[in-house]
Design an enzyme around this catalytic site. Structure first.
Site, PDB file in Angstrom:
ATOM      1  N   HIS A  37       0.986  -1.278  -0.178  1.00 14.77           N
ATOM      2  CA  HIS A  37      -0.073  -0.108  -0.048  1.00 14.77           C
ATOM      3  C   HIS A  37       0.695   1.226   0.165  1.00 14.77           C
ATOM      4  CE1 HIS A  37       0.324   1.188   4.204  1.00 14.77           C
ATOM      5  NE2 HIS A  37       0.315  -0.159   4.638  1.00 14.77           N
ATOM      6  N   ASP A  63      -0.714   4.229   0.491  1.00 17.24           N
ATOM      7  CA  ASP A  63      -1.284   5.381   1.742  1.00 17.24           C
ATOM      8  C   ASP A  63      -0.649   5.217   3.011  1.00 17.24           C
ATOM      9  OD1 ASP A  63      -2.676   2.762   1.608  1.00 17.24           O
ATOM     10  OD2 ASP A  63      -3.818   3.767   3.307  1.00 17.24           O
ATOM     11  N   ASP A  94       6.104   1.869   7.300  1.00 21.63           N
ATOM     12  CA  ASP A  94       4.736   1.348   7.132  1.00 21.63           C
ATOM     13  C   ASP A  94       4.064   2.136   5.880  1.00 21.63           C
ATOM     14  OD1 ASP A  94       2.114   0.137   6.921  1.00 21.63           O
ATOM     15  OD2 ASP A  94       1.602   1.038   8.781  1.00 21.63           O
ATOM     16  N   GLU A  98      -5.107   1.422   2.283  1.00 20.40           N
ATOM     17  CA  GLU A  98      -5.134   0.135   3.179  1.00 20.40           C
ATOM     18  C   GLU A  98      -5.322   0.718   4.484  1.00 20.40           C
ATOM     19  OE1 GLU A  98      -3.378  -2.597   6.056  1.00 20.40           O
ATOM     20  OE2 GLU A  98      -2.814  -0.397   5.802  1.00 20.40           O
ATOM     21  N   GLU A  99      -5.117   1.951   4.876  1.00 20.79           N
ATOM     22  CA  GLU A  99      -5.257   2.133   6.255  1.00 20.79           C
ATOM     23  C   GLU A  99      -6.531   2.542   6.797  1.00 20.79           C
ATOM     24  OE1 GLU A  99      -2.898   1.803   8.267  1.00 20.79           O
ATOM     25  OE2 GLU A  99      -0.858   2.387   7.394  1.00 20.79           O
ATOM     26  N   GLU A 154       4.004  -5.397   4.546  1.00 22.96           N
ATOM     27  CA  GLU A 154       3.832  -4.838   5.967  1.00 22.96           C
ATOM     28  C   GLU A 154       5.090  -4.921   7.050  1.00 22.96           C
ATOM     29  OE1 GLU A 154       1.310  -2.885   6.966  1.00 22.96           O
ATOM     30  OE2 GLU A 154      -0.206  -3.435   5.640  1.00 22.96           O
ATOM     31  N   HIS A 170       2.552   4.747  12.656  1.00 19.42           N
ATOM     32  CA  HIS A 170       1.245   5.442  13.229  1.00 19.42           C
ATOM     33  C   HIS A 170       1.649   6.416  14.266  1.00 19.42           C
ATOM     34  CE1 HIS A 170      -1.803   2.689  11.055  1.00 19.42           C
ATOM     35  NE2 HIS A 170      -0.492   2.465  10.544  1.00 19.42           N
TER      36      HIS A 170
HETATM   37 ZN   LIG Z   1       0.597  -1.011   6.598  1.00 23.52          ZN
END
Ligand SMILES: [Zn+2]
Length: 432
Positions: free
Chosen positions: A106, A108, A139, A173-174, A202, A400
Site C-alpha cells: 500500500h 497510503d 509502513d 489500506e489504512e 507490512e 503510526h
Molecule cells: Zn501498513
C-alpha cells in the site's frame, strides 16, 4: 534448503547492494509524497515511473471498474471518491513453468498528526545515520521500494523468472483496503485465474503474519428521560442506565481473553482477541438529566469464530445487562457500523511459508508465522481470491506514531529476501 544456485544467489545479492543508493532515493521520493487517504495519486505517479523504467506495462485498476465491489460484504465506503485514485498492477510474464507470485504494497499512509512533536520533517524522506526518515518509511513505503527493486536486481543480475511476477501498489489500506486490495483481489490476474501466492510488505520484523482477527464496530444506545437538574429524580439518567451494559461488556472482554485462544497470536501478544470500549457519550449540559447515552466499541474475533457468532454474543450480553424495568419499554439498541473486516488464516503447511523460511535461513535469519490482531489486506486474497497470502516485511519503527523511520540495513535485507524469494518460488533461468 533452497533451489538457488550459489553463484546466482551471490549475483543477485550483489545487484541489490549496487542498487541500494537508488533504492534509498526512491523510498525517499515516495515518503516525500504525503499520500494520506484520498491523496494517493502523487505516490502512485512515483511508483509508475519506476515500474515503467523496468519495462513493465502498468495497468490502472480502479475500484469503480470492478463489477459488484460496492455490494461486496467486505466493502465499506470511506467517503472518498475513486476518481484519480487507482491501484497500479504491473505483471512480468515468466517463461511459463513456475508458480506465480504477487508483491502487493500500500502507498497510503496515516496522517502525521502533530508536526511539532516530530524531531524532523515528517515528509522529509532524507537518509540520516543509516535511517530513512518520515511517515510511511516503515509502513510501508520501504517495503514498496524493496519489492520493486527486488525485480530490478533480478534484471540486473540477468535472472529471468519462470513463473509470473506481479507488482501491485494499492490505495486506502489504512482505511480498510476496500478500493485497494479488495479491488485487486477480486480482479485477479489480467489473464484470468488466480495467482499462486501473495506477499505483502507490512512491517512484520521479518516474521510472517499468516492469520488475522476479524474486526467489527458497534454502537449501543440507551434512552433516558430528560428533566431539570433541580428535579433530577423526575428524569431517568441514560448514563446510569448505560453503566451496567458498560460493565457487562468489560467483563465480556475479560472472559474472552481467557477463553478464546489461537497459538499464532499468543506467541507474541498476550491475548488473541479484544473488546475495546472506545467512546462514551451522554448528556449535553450539567443542569439537565441526559436523555440518551451511547457507547461505541471495537470487538475482534479469532479466525476460528464467525462474525455472526460474535455479533450474537454482543447483542445477548447487552440484552442480559439491561435487566431493570425501565428497559422493558426502552430496550437498548445495538448497531453495527463503519469499518468491519473479516478474519483469515492460512495453514502453516502452505508452501509460501516454507519458501520464506528457506530464504531467510540462507540469510542467517528466521521467520516465524504469527497472527495479527486486526485487519490486514491479506484477508481479501485468502477469503475471496483463493490465494495464500502473507505479510512479510522489515521492522516497524514508530509506525503510526511520531518520528517514523526505516533503517537502511533492514531495507537492504528485505530487498534481498524478496529477490531470493521470487527466484525460489517462481523458479528461474539465467540469461545467456
Ligand atoms: Zn501498513
Amino acid at each position: 534448503m533452497t533451489s538457488i544456485d550459489d553463484t546466482d544467489r551471490e549475483n543477485v545479492l550483489t545487484a541489490v547492494e549496487e542498487l541500494l543508493p537508488e533504492l534509498q532515493e526512491f523510498v525517499g521520493d515516495l515518503v516525500a509524497e504525503r499520500s494520506v487517504l484520498g491523496d494517493e495519486a502523487g505516490a502512485q505517479a512515483v511508483v509508475r515511473d519506476r515500474l515503467e523504467a523496468l519495462d513493465l506495462s502498468v495497468r490502472e485498476l480502479n475500484a469503480d471498474d470492478v463489477d459488484g465491489i460496492r455490494d461486496h460484504p467486505e466493502f465499506s465506503d470511506t467517503g472518498h471518491s475513486y476518481e484519480s485514485r487507482s491501484n497500479l498492477v504491473a505483471e512480468r510474464s515468466g517463461t511459463g513453468e513456475g508458480r506465480s507470485l504477487v508483491f502487493n504494497g500500500h502507498v497510503d499512509v496515516v496522517p502525521e498528526n502533530d508536526r511539532e512533536k516530530w524531531s524532523f520533517d515528517p515528509f522529509s524522506g532524507a537518509v540520516e545515520d543509516g535511517r530513512i526518515l518520515g511517515r510511511g518509511a516503515s509502513d510501508m513505503k520501504g517495503g514498496v521500494g524493496a519489492m520493486i527493486f527486488a525485480l530490478a536486481a533480478l534484471d540486473r543480475a540477468g535472472v529471468t523468472l519462470q513463473g509470473d511476477l506481479a507488482i501491485e501498489t494499492v490505495i486506502e489500506e489504512e482505511a480498510g483496503g476496500f478500493g485497494g486490495s479488495l479491488a485487486t483481489a477480486l480482479a485477479g490476474p489480467a489473464a484470468g485465474g488466480a495467482y499462486d501466492a501473495v506477499v505483502i510488505p507490512e512491517p512484520t520484523d521479518f516474521d510472517m503474519w499468516i492469520a488475522n482477527d476479524g474486526v467489527s464496530y458497534f454502537r449501543v444506545t440507551v434512552e433516558g428521560k430528560s428533566a431539570h437538574a433541580a428535579r433530577t429524580d423526575d428524569g431517568v439518567n441514560a448514563a446510569a442506565k448505560l453503566y451496567p451494559i458498560f460493565q457487562a461488556l468489560s467483563e465480556l472482554h475479560d472472559e474472552r481473553k481467557t477463553s478464546v485462544h489461537d497459538p499464532l497470536f499468543e506467541q507474541w501478544y498476550d491475548q488473541t482477541v479484544s473488546l475495546n470500549l472506545g467512546s462514551i457519550h451522554a448528556g449535553e449540559w450539567p443542569s439537565s438529566v441526559p436523555d440518551e447515552a451511547t457507547l461505541e466499541a471495537r470487538i475482534s474475533h479469532a479466525p476460528a469464530e464467525t462474525r455472526e457468532h460474535i455479533h450474537t454474543v454482543v447483542e445477548e450480553t447487552v440484552r442480559e445487562a439491561a435487566d431493570d424495568p425501565w428497559f422493558d419499554e426502552h430496550p437498548p439498541t445495538v448497531e453495527w457500523f463503519g469499518w468491519r473486516g473479516s478474519s483469515a488464516k492460512i495453514s502453516t503447511d502452505e508452501p509460501i511459508i516454507h519458501a520464506v523460511q528457506d530464504v531467510m535461513g540462507t540469510m542467517n535469519g528466521e521467520s516465524q508465522p504469527k497472527g495479527f490482531p486486526g485487519g490486514i489486506d491479506s484477508r481479501f486474497f485468502v477469503n475471496y481470491a483463493d490465494t495464500p497470502a502473507i505479510c512479510f516485511g522489515p521492522g516497524a519503527h514508530n509506525i503510526h506514531g511520531t518520528d517514523e523511520f526505516l533503517p537502511v540495513d533492514e531495507l537492504e535485507r528485505i530487498t534481498k529476501a524478496y529477490a531470493l524469494l521470487a527466484m525460489e518460488w517462481c523458479g528461474y533461468e539465467e540469461d545467456e
